[in-house]
Design a protein around this motif. Sequence first.
Motif, PDB file in Angstrom:
ATOM      1  N   LEU A  52       0.827  -1.205   0.000  1.00 10.59           N
ATOM      2  CA  LEU A  52       0.000   0.000   0.000  1.00 10.59           C
ATOM      3  C   LEU A  52       0.864   1.258   0.000  1.00 10.59           C
ATOM      4  N   ALA A  53       2.001   1.223   0.693  1.00  5.69           N
ATOM      5  CA  ALA A  53       2.890   2.382   0.732  1.00  5.69           C
ATOM      6  C   ALA A  53       3.413   2.728  -0.653  1.00  5.69           C
ATOM      7  N   ASP A  54       3.677   1.721  -1.470  1.00  7.86           N
ATOM      8  CA  ASP A  54       4.151   1.972  -2.835  1.00  7.86           C
ATOM      9  C   ASP A  54       3.094   2.719  -3.636  1.00  7.86           C
ATOM     10  N   MET A  55       1.851   2.379  -3.414  1.00  2.00           N
ATOM     11  CA  MET A  55       0.756   3.025  -4.136  1.00  2.00           C
ATOM     12  C   MET A  55       0.525   4.442  -3.623  1.00  2.00           C
ATOM     13  N   LEU A  56       0.593   4.628  -2.310  1.00  5.78           N
ATOM     14  CA  LEU A  56       0.373   5.943  -1.710  1.00  5.78           C
ATOM     15  C   LEU A  56       1.415   6.962  -2.156  1.00  5.78           C
ATOM     16  N   THR A  57       2.592   6.505  -2.523  1.00  3.25           N
ATOM     17  CA  THR A  57       3.675   7.393  -2.939  1.00  3.25           C
ATOM     18  C   THR A  57       3.867   7.392  -4.460  1.00  3.25           C
ATOM     19  N   MET A  58       2.919   6.833  -5.205  1.00  5.26           N
ATOM     20  CA  MET A  58       2.985   6.779  -6.671  1.00  5.26           C
ATOM     21  C   MET A  58       4.226   6.036  -7.154  1.00  5.26           C
ATOM     22  N   ARG A  59       4.576   4.958  -6.430  1.00  5.16           N
ATOM     23  CA  ARG A  59       5.738   4.159  -6.816  1.00  5.16           C
ATOM     24  C   ARG A  59       5.355   2.677  -6.909  1.00  5.16           C
ATOM     25  N   SER A  60       4.260   2.414  -7.595  1.00  3.29           N
ATOM     26  CA  SER A  60       3.743   1.041  -7.661  1.00  3.29           C
ATOM     27  C   SER A  60       4.629   0.106  -8.470  1.00  3.29           C
ATOM     28  N   GLY A  61       5.371   0.637  -9.417  1.00  3.65           N
ATOM     29  CA  GLY A  61       6.146  -0.210 -10.315  1.00  3.65           C
ATOM     30  C   GLY A  61       5.357  -0.676 -11.528  1.00  3.65           C
ATOM     31  N   LEU A  62       4.067  -0.425 -11.546  1.00  2.00           N
ATOM     32  CA  LEU A  62       3.241  -0.795 -12.692  1.00  2.00           C
ATOM     33  C   LEU A  62       3.464   0.189 -13.844  1.00  2.00           C
ATOM     34  N   ASP A  63       3.193  -0.256 -15.054  1.00  2.00           N
ATOM     35  CA  ASP A  63       3.383   0.584 -16.228  1.00  2.00           C
ATOM     36  C   ASP A  63       2.188   1.530 -16.353  1.00  2.00           C
ATOM     37  N   SER A 119      10.602   1.990  -6.521  1.00  2.00           N
ATOM     38  CA  SER A 119      11.843   2.443  -7.155  1.00  2.00           C
ATOM     39  C   SER A 119      11.674   3.676  -8.035  1.00  2.00           C
ATOM     40  N   GLU A 120      10.510   3.868  -8.654  1.00  2.00           N
ATOM     41  CA  GLU A 120      10.311   4.994  -9.564  1.00  2.00           C
ATOM     42  C   GLU A 120       8.985   5.681  -9.264  1.00  2.00           C
ATOM     43  N   THR A 121       8.981   7.006  -9.336  1.00  2.00           N
ATOM     44  CA  THR A 121       7.792   7.793  -9.032  1.00  2.00           C
ATOM     45  C   THR A 121       7.106   8.192 -10.330  1.00  2.00           C
ATOM     46  N   ARG A 122       5.892   7.681 -10.530  1.00  2.00           N
ATOM     47  CA  ARG A 122       5.118   8.009 -11.735  1.00  2.00           C
ATOM     48  C   ARG A 122       3.680   8.272 -11.328  1.00  2.00           C
ATOM     49  N   TYR A 123       3.144   9.378 -11.797  1.00  2.00           N
ATOM     50  CA  TYR A 123       1.794   9.796 -11.399  1.00  2.00           C
ATOM     51  C   TYR A 123       0.761   8.888 -12.056  1.00  2.00           C
ATOM     52  N   CYS A 124       0.006   8.180 -11.238  1.00  2.00           N
ATOM     53  CA  CYS A 124      -0.936   7.173 -11.733  1.00  2.00           C
ATOM     54  C   CYS A 124      -2.212   7.210 -10.908  1.00  2.00           C
ATOM     55  N   THR A 125      -3.312   7.636 -11.517  1.00  2.00           N
ATOM     56  CA  THR A 125      -4.586   7.731 -10.814  1.00  2.00           C
ATOM     57  C   THR A 125      -5.124   6.357 -10.414  1.00  2.00           C
ATOM     58  N   GLY A 126      -4.656   5.318 -11.068  1.00  8.35           N
ATOM     59  CA  GLY A 126      -5.065   3.972 -10.676  1.00  8.35           C
ATOM     60  C   GLY A 126      -4.702   3.632  -9.242  1.00  8.35           C
ATOM     61  N   ASN A 127      -3.635   4.236  -8.718  1.00  8.40           N
ATOM     62  CA  ASN A 127      -3.229   3.940  -7.340  1.00  8.40           C
ATOM     63  C   ASN A 127      -4.302   4.311  -6.313  1.00  8.40           C
ATOM     64  N   PRO A 128      -4.761   5.570  -6.261  1.00  9.44           N
ATOM     65  CA  PRO A 128      -5.818   5.882  -5.284  1.00  9.44           C
ATOM     66  C   PRO A 128      -7.141   5.186  -5.590  1.00  9.44           C
ATOM     67  N   VAL A 129      -7.421   4.911  -6.866  1.00 12.59           N
ATOM     68  CA  VAL A 129      -8.658   4.192  -7.204  1.00 12.59           C
ATOM     69  C   VAL A 129      -8.635   2.803  -6.572  1.00 12.59           C
ATOM     70  N   ALA A 130      -7.522   2.101  -6.728  1.00 14.81           N
ATOM     71  CA  ALA A 130      -7.417   0.754  -6.148  1.00 14.81           C
ATOM     72  C   ALA A 130      -7.428   0.803  -4.624  1.00 14.81           C
ATOM     73  N   LEU A 131      -6.829   1.836  -4.044  1.00 13.87           N
ATOM     74  CA  LEU A 131      -6.842   1.944  -2.586  1.00 13.87           C
ATOM     75  C   LEU A 131      -8.237   2.243  -2.057  1.00 13.87           C
ATOM     76  N   GLY A 132      -9.050   2.926  -2.841  1.00 13.36           N
ATOM     77  CA  GLY A 132     -10.447   3.104  -2.448  1.00 13.36           C
ATOM     78  C   GLY A 132     -11.149   1.757  -2.326  1.00 13.36           C
ATOM     79  N   ARG A 133     -10.854   0.858  -3.257  1.00 22.68           N
ATOM     80  CA  ARG A 133     -11.443  -0.482  -3.186  1.00 22.68           C
ATOM     81  C   ARG A 133     -10.928  -1.221  -1.955  1.00 22.68           C
ATOM     82  N   VAL A 134      -9.660  -1.030  -1.613  1.00 18.48           N
ATOM     83  CA  VAL A 134      -9.114  -1.644  -0.389  1.00 18.48           C
ATOM     84  C   VAL A 134      -9.897  -1.184   0.831  1.00 18.48           C
TER      85      VAL A 134
END
Length: 393
Positions: free
Chosen positions: A171-182, A218-233
């Motif tokens: 969850l921390a990776d998502m909160l900081t926009m560092r999910s690693g996903l493309d 490892s990398e910071t990339r702005y991704c709205t999918g992160n907070p969307v998925a955390l809402g589901r969490v």
Amino acid sequence: MKTIKSKRLSLRPLVRSTGALACTLALAAAMSGCGGGGDSGKGNGTIGNNPDTKIRVAPNAGDNWTLVPPAEVGMDAAVLADGVAKLPDAASHGMSSMLVTRYGKPVLEQYWNGYDKDTLHDLRSATKSITSLMMGVAIDQRVVGGVNDTLDSYLNAAYPNAPAFRLGLKLADMLTMRSGLDCNDWSASSPGKEEKMYQQTDWVRFYTALPANAAPGSETRYCTGNPVALGRVIAVASKKPVPAFADEFLFGPLNIKSAKWASFDNGAQTDTGGHIQMRLRDMAKLGQLVVQKGQWNGKQLVSAAWMTESTRQHTQFASLPQRNGYGYFWWRSVETVKNTSYDVIFADGNGGQFIMIVPALEIVAVFTGENYNLNKAEFPFEVLDRTILAAVK
């Protein structure tokens, strides 16, 4: 710089004055150009309200809103009045509303272009900062274990063996926009760019199916999918729809009654990445909650530990030249005025939607605007520096 110690608002909700809001500063100087309210929001690409369609709600009967003389909170009335008087016309600056408080007391409230205090504003990506607050509440309530929990521990039942889960994504990776996903909303070629997500029915399914192109964290990339998925969490962990969770633990205690969430998945899920609609004054309450380290009316709505951890800088966006610090869905900046530097925490939404907090001065400055995808969306920072911070005695 001399700091005045003034009594706070005793943590009572920031809210409405009766009768017509004369768009005054509670200054001796008269103000001009007062119009009605604000709407519009930031961040979520091309999705958003038509700025010509203003949504007004009934006044909040629980509001207690009285503008105070700036001198009462150690601010210079003449500097504030002069700063507002020198603003370009509304068509040029593109702001629809602004509000400033210090020590929880409102000193300035201004609207343009037919908006007023009971008009809702689409916060766009400033919504993400509200999601950060809700995640803190979920951890405080012990429905979520902590930021080191993995995403799959909450969502694998709904999306069995989704590709994103193979990363051990926390969850921390998502909160900081560092999910690693493309997933990069600022790159047209990114598979996870938000506009592509919006074309799907289930945005969380889309997000969890994304390929990886970096190690989490490892990398910071702005991704709205992160907070969307955390809402589901939050919804899965609490067994409550996001709006119900927010109303019970956050909006209810703050006396925020008219917030309207956007949804997806045929209404089954809540958009926690953008597009909640709120009144300007309710946005100011969220800023004041940050100033007060999560406390409101003597009750700790969000733990002080979460407020500290979520608003401190964890990373930064190297592609941005300034104001690029990032916490858990909160931005950070350093603004320098009169040779004095101030840390600023802020929520940011496309078009000029801002909740700005200056902790050292206990100042909250809230703005809405219609400068979508324009550089002048940053204009409120000029107002913050040249007028609001410059007015501090």
